[in-house]
Design a protein around this motif. Structure first.
Motif, short mmCIF file in Angstrom:
data_model
loop_
_atom_site.label_atom_id
_atom_site.label_comp_id
_atom_site.label_asym_id
_atom_site.label_seq_id
_atom_site.Cartn_x
_atom_site.Cartn_y
_atom_site.Cartn_z
N LEU A 67 0.83 -1.22 -0.11
CA LEU A 67 0.13 -0.09 0.05
C LEU A 67 0.91 1.16 -0.19
O LEU A 67 0.70 2.24 -0.76
N LEU A 68 1.84 1.35 0.85
CA LEU A 68 2.55 2.31 0.94
C LEU A 68 3.50 2.60 -0.39
O LEU A 68 3.64 3.90 -1.03
N GLN A 69 3.82 1.61 -1.11
CA GLN A 69 4.64 1.78 -2.44
C GLN A 69 3.51 2.36 -3.30
O GLN A 69 4.00 3.20 -4.17
N LYS A 70 2.34 2.00 -3.54
CA LYS A 70 1.24 2.38 -4.35
C LYS A 70 1.10 3.81 -4.13
O LYS A 70 1.07 4.58 -5.00
N LEU A 71 1.09 4.21 -2.78
CA LEU A 71 0.88 5.69 -2.55
C LEU A 71 1.96 6.63 -2.91
O LEU A 71 1.75 7.41 -3.53
N LEU A 72 2.95 5.98 -2.72
CA LEU A 72 4.38 6.79 -3.00
C LEU A 72 4.50 7.16 -4.50
O LEU A 72 5.20 7.85 -5.24
#
Length: 495
Positions: A67-72
């Motif tokens: 999720l974090l990588q998608k947001l970034l």
């Protein structure tokens, strides 16, 4: 079980949508609020898929990192199905990762989840597909509100934080969302009606079943089994929703097990490794004054283990961070008769340390005689347990005990035994290292987990045969409470 109260900064009152927007703009540290807000649920769901707390922690951490990588990278969760409800997105990520894992590591799944996968990982056709369609007709906000209030039974404070609603409006908004769902359900039934009297009856209901029926409606209902079934469906919709909707949205849904374990989970007190890495790599443009949790220095065992497991499979990038999802004794029976659940002890890069031709130091401690924790030669961050246990030391996160000239004998003992206690449910462990040079060159010997029920007991783990005299360093890791370990003594046995 009393849950650990984690102090959160003021920004945690922002709803999920605002936090997601901020992280996408580069304020990476705010992701810790998303992590802490949804950790208990994601970890509990992972526990229903995985065979051990360690595996569940790896799986949940991997889902959060995705999720974090998608947001970034600029992606918006709201653009995907049920994206308005972050909880559903995270649970779906856990399920997908667990199913992918089954393709190359089938044995390392929980028995029930493995059986579901073996049956084809199919959604149950016994559930009402029309119910899911009606749910998807709601706005994203109403979908999220229905999920958290009727499926997960979250309290108003949690819903308020997740959705950004004031506590006083949640009940009214929830009632409105419930009515919208009933109307959507009856509208779907209307599209299949051919009889005009049935259509008239359903339109008169407008999704409501709490008001007294008129004379004509009562007569129609008494003589139309199909409309009776729909009316009863609407009357019991909340109950059917909790029982059937999650299975239609997620496929895998052991409701009672998930909800029970979620209530027993404590939130980790430190940031997860993947978030620490993102912050260290400068993937953050946080405004001045933004709260940051202190970053614990990576333990050598963590660094070596994560690199080794990354090479094996993407999902196991956090194999040396153990479970912080904590079950009170009796909630879920893990198999840990003599040894608690743990990963295999990290293997040294070469053969186990042995005596050499170098001058051998005079032994000060003998592992066969069991070494009292309080007999250390140096320590950092530990303290006595009390007069009733004079040999014991209480250890906190990253605390260290060092023992010089520890004699392992000449027989090549294969077991390490530690007498220790930890917090109920886990979330703590100690690492043993042999260090004949300096701390950075320490060789991993064993990782020991206390019993999950919090009792003081001997825990035995396998190690490579060790002979000779060596320096031993013991370090503790605490994920949920600090201090977390009370170590009485340790030693070795041949078998």
């Amino acid at each position: 079980m009393m849950l650990l109260a984690v102090s959160e900064p003021r920004i945690s009152r922002q709803p999920d949508a605002a936090l997601i927007h901020a992280v996408r703009k580069g304020q990476t540290s705010l992701f810790r609020q998303i992590y802490r807000r949804h950790y208990a649920a994601v970890y509990a769901y992972s526990l229903t898929c995985m065979p051990s707390p360690l595996d569940a922690f790896e799986l949940s951490s991997y889902s959060f990192e995705q999720l974090l990588q998608k947001l970034l990278s600029g992606q918006v969760p709201g653009e995907s199905r049920h994206g308005g409800c972050l909880r559903i997105q995270l649970l779906r990520a856990v399920r997908n990762s667990a199913v992918r894992r089954s393709q190359h590591d089938h044995a390392r799944l929980s028995p029930h989840f493995r059986a579901w996968v073996d049956a084809g990982a199919l959604w149950s056709m016994a559930e009402d597909g029309q119910l899911a369609v009606a749910y998807e007709m709601l706005t994203a906000a109403d979908q999220c509100l229905v999920w958290h209030s009727l499926i997960e039974n979250d309290d108003s404070q949690s819903i308020s934080r997740i959705m950004g609603l004031s506590a006083g409006t949640i009940e009214d908004r929830g009632d409105a969302a419930d009515r919208a769902l009933r109307r959507a359900r009856s509208d779907l039934y209307l599209t299949r009606l051919e009889r005009e009297d049935c259509r008239t009856f359903m339109e008169s209901l407008d999704g409501e079943v709490g008001e007294p029926l008129g004379r004509d409606s009562q007569v129609h209902l008494a003589n139309c089994p199909a409309c009776q079934a729909v009316y009863e469906d609407l009357r019991l919709l909340d109950t059917r929703l909790a029982g059937q909707l999650p299975s239609r949205l997620l496929g895998w849904w052991p409701a009672q097990e998930y909800l029970r374990m979620r209530e027993a989970v404590s939130v980790p007190v430190t940031d997860p490794p993947f978030l620490n890495r993102a912050l260290r790599n400068g993937q953050s443009s946080d405004p001045p004054g933004t709260h940051h949790s202190p970053h614990r220095r990576a333990h050598p065992l963590e660094t070596q283990g994560i690199a080794r497991l990354r090479a094996a499979r993407p999902e196991r990038v956090f194999a040396l961070a153990v479970t912080a999802a904590l079950l009170a004794a009796g909630i879920l029976a893990f198999n840990h008769a003599q040894e608690p659940l743990r990963p295999p002890p990290p293997a040294p890069s070469s053969t186990a340390p042995r005596a050499t031709n170098a001058p051998r130091p005079a032994p000060q401690h003998s592992t066969r005689a069991r070494i009292a924790a309080n007999a250390f030669d140096a320590q950092e961050g530990t303290e006595p347990v009390g007069s009733d246990r004079p040999d014991a030391r209480r250890m906190g996160d990253s605390s260290v005990l060092r023992y010089e000239a520890v004699d392992f004998g000449d027989t090549g003992d294969r077991r390490l035994v530690a007498r220790l206690a930890g917090p109920v449910g886990g979330g703590a462990w100690i690492d043993f290292q042999i260090d004949d040079n300096d701390y950075r060159a320490a060789a991993a010997l064993a990782r020991v987990f206390p019993a999950l029920d919090g009792s003081l007991r001997d825990v035995s783990v396998s190690v490579l045969p060790v002979v000779g005299v060596h320096r031993v360093i013991i370090t503790a890791t605490c994920l949920t409470v600090d201090p977390c370990i009370a170590l009485d003594r340790f030693g070795t046995a041949l078998y």
